[in-house]
Design a protein around this motif. Structure first.
Motif: not given
Length: 488
Positions: A238-252
């Motif tokens: 799941f940390n890997a998913t969080v990493d990919r999500t942070l690449e996209l830098h969503p506002d929320r």
């Protein structure tokens, strides 16, 4: 879009609180309401129907010109996601959505007619299902009907939930043209094995394409949903998913807990229960996610919500304007919410109202000239008082007792003597701090804020005091109120 923010000490979550949360969560964080309403939706009853809703709309009419919030439910999805507990219709037949759009417009006309004038709308949200199941013509028709009957303020928040697998650049341009300024997109997990297990295969590239399009087109905010507790998830994966999500830098970001209830939601029977992470691993996933998101600059709003410091949600929290509604945390307080479409819930003039859950019931009511309300709740003065207290604790983390006494004409210590005794027990676990003048949620308490809010739930207290018969050997376990859904 909010500009990227560098991590700072002010956003990083207290590691001591997270360590205490690990030890406490299993002991005191049982199933409980998310308090998107109070009383909660499981208390709604069939005595509130068409007549009750019309009465509420008449009261709302007297409150003009106060702006409204709108929620539209579009129930259609082309494919089923096994984890989902939302009210949806799985179909590839787009003629069904064409009929639905017609009836949705009829409901709008009936509600607006009861309100008496074209009311301003500060917040609107299209949920589902998959709202982008509608083809461009259908979306234009729904938006035209909205503009005919309501005044969607350009400075307001107008959001739509989208499936990145079904949205092209052209469709994103259409959403911008129609006036949406915020999008919410489901991700759940980027791990291919997890995606296969939940029947939602969605590449990182598809998701990134939608986010980049939103930025090019000037959307004010991009929100993303993740779910933890799904099959094959581990903290590292799941940390890997969080990493990919942070690449996209969503506002929320919303990080929901998956509740496996196959006896309630049939699609969940296709999930291998043996592949679900054990309770300890699931807790580790949550704690790690909170640590990593807050270290990356996200503000922990509460429950399962995170936002960048410059996002309106974080600003509303800082300014004391945060509220809970049926979509979770929201930025504008005090607006009546109109629910449109099957199963949609509204909150109008002290009444909760919910529409029929099936299209057949929904269509039949409108054909008969009735609003399709099938259940709801008329709140009492006590409900209003407790809703204000729960909302203040969950949104602001503090309660000014003197202000509550002045507004409601009560002596707080007398009215809430049992509740204060329970709070003192929670204070022993460092969830709250209490003085005669104020109740404050601690940093640890923010992670377990539902447990604090439950102290003031009169209905839960009554349930706990009621004698219970011994369950039969084959009785199913009680269904937890909290689950992955936007409408509970």
């Amino acid at each position: 879009m909010s500009a990227p923010n560098t991590p700072s000490a002010s956003t990083a979550f207290d590691r001591h609180a997270l360590a205490d949360f690990r030890s406490l969560a299993g002991r005191i964080d049982g199933n409980g309401p998310r308090y998107t309403s109070y009383p909660t939706a499981d208390r709604f009853h069939a005595e509130v129907g068409d007549a009750g809703y019309r009465h509420a709309l008449n009261a709302c009419r007297a409150n003009a010109p106060a702006p409204l919030s709108l929620y539209l439910h579009i129930p259609f999805c082309e494919n089923i996601c096994y984890y989902c507990g939302c009210n949806k219709i799985i179909t590839k037949d787009h003629s069904r959505s064409a009929r639905y759009v017609d009836y949705l417009s009829r409901e709008m006309a009936m509600v607006a007619g009861q309100l008496g004038e074209r009311r301003a709308v500060m917040q609107s949200h299209w949920g589902g299902g998959t709202p982008t199941f509608l083809d461009p013509g259908e979306m234009r028709a729904v938006m035209a009907a909205l503009h005919q009957h309501f005044d969607l303020l350009p400075e307001g928040e107008h959001a739509i939930e989208i499936d990145p697998r079904r949205v092209t650049d052209d469709r994103m341009a259409l959403l911008a043209e129609l006036g949406f300024n915020r999008i919410s997109l489901g991700v759940q997990d980027f791990d291919p094995e997890v995606q296969q297990a939940i029947h939602r295969v969605q590449s990182f590239e598809e998701t990134r394409s939608v986010v980049l399009a939103a930025r090019r087109l000037g959307f004010q905010s991009v929100s993303m949903d993740l779910i933890y507790g799904l099959p094959h998830q581990t903290t590292a994966r799941f940390n890997a998913t969080v990493d990919r999500t942070l690449e996209l830098h969503p506002d929320r970001l919303s990080v929901y807990s998956y509740a496996h209830l196959p006896h309630v939601f049939k699609p969940q029977r296709r999930i291998d229960a043996a592949a679900l992470p054990p309770a300890g691993e699931k807790l580790d996933i949550l704690v790690s996610t909170i640590e990593r998101l807050t270290a990356a600059g996200y503000i922990y709003i509460g429950m399962d919500h995170f936002a960048l410091p410059g996002d309106d949600l974080a600003i509303a929290q800082r300014e004391g304007r945060l509220q809970r509604n049926f979509q979770g945390y929201a930025t504008h307080a005090g607006y009546d919410q109109i629910g449109l479409g099957v199963s949609a819930i509204g909150a109008v003039a002290g009444h909760y109202v919910q529409n029929a859950r099936t299209t057949d019931e929904y269509y039949a009511a409108l054909d008969a000239g009735r609003l399709p309300t099938v259940r709801g709740f008329e709140t009492s003065a006590d409900d209003h008082l407790r809703r204000a207290i729960i909302g203040a604790l969950m949104c602001n983390g503090t309660l000014d007792i003197a202000a509550v006494e002045a507004e409601h004409g009560i002596d707080f210590a007398t009215v809430f003597a049992p509740e204060l005794a329970d709070l003192d027990r929670l204070a022993e676990d460092n969830l709250v701090r209490r003085t005669p003048a104020r109740i404050e949620i601690t940093t640890l308490g923010r992670l377990l804020v539902r447990r604090v809010a439950m102290v003031f739930d009169r209905y839960l207290r009554a349930d706990a005091a009621r004698p219970r018969p011994a369950p039969a050997a084959n009785d199913a376990k009680a269904v937890p109120i909290a689950r992955y859904s936007r409408v509970v």
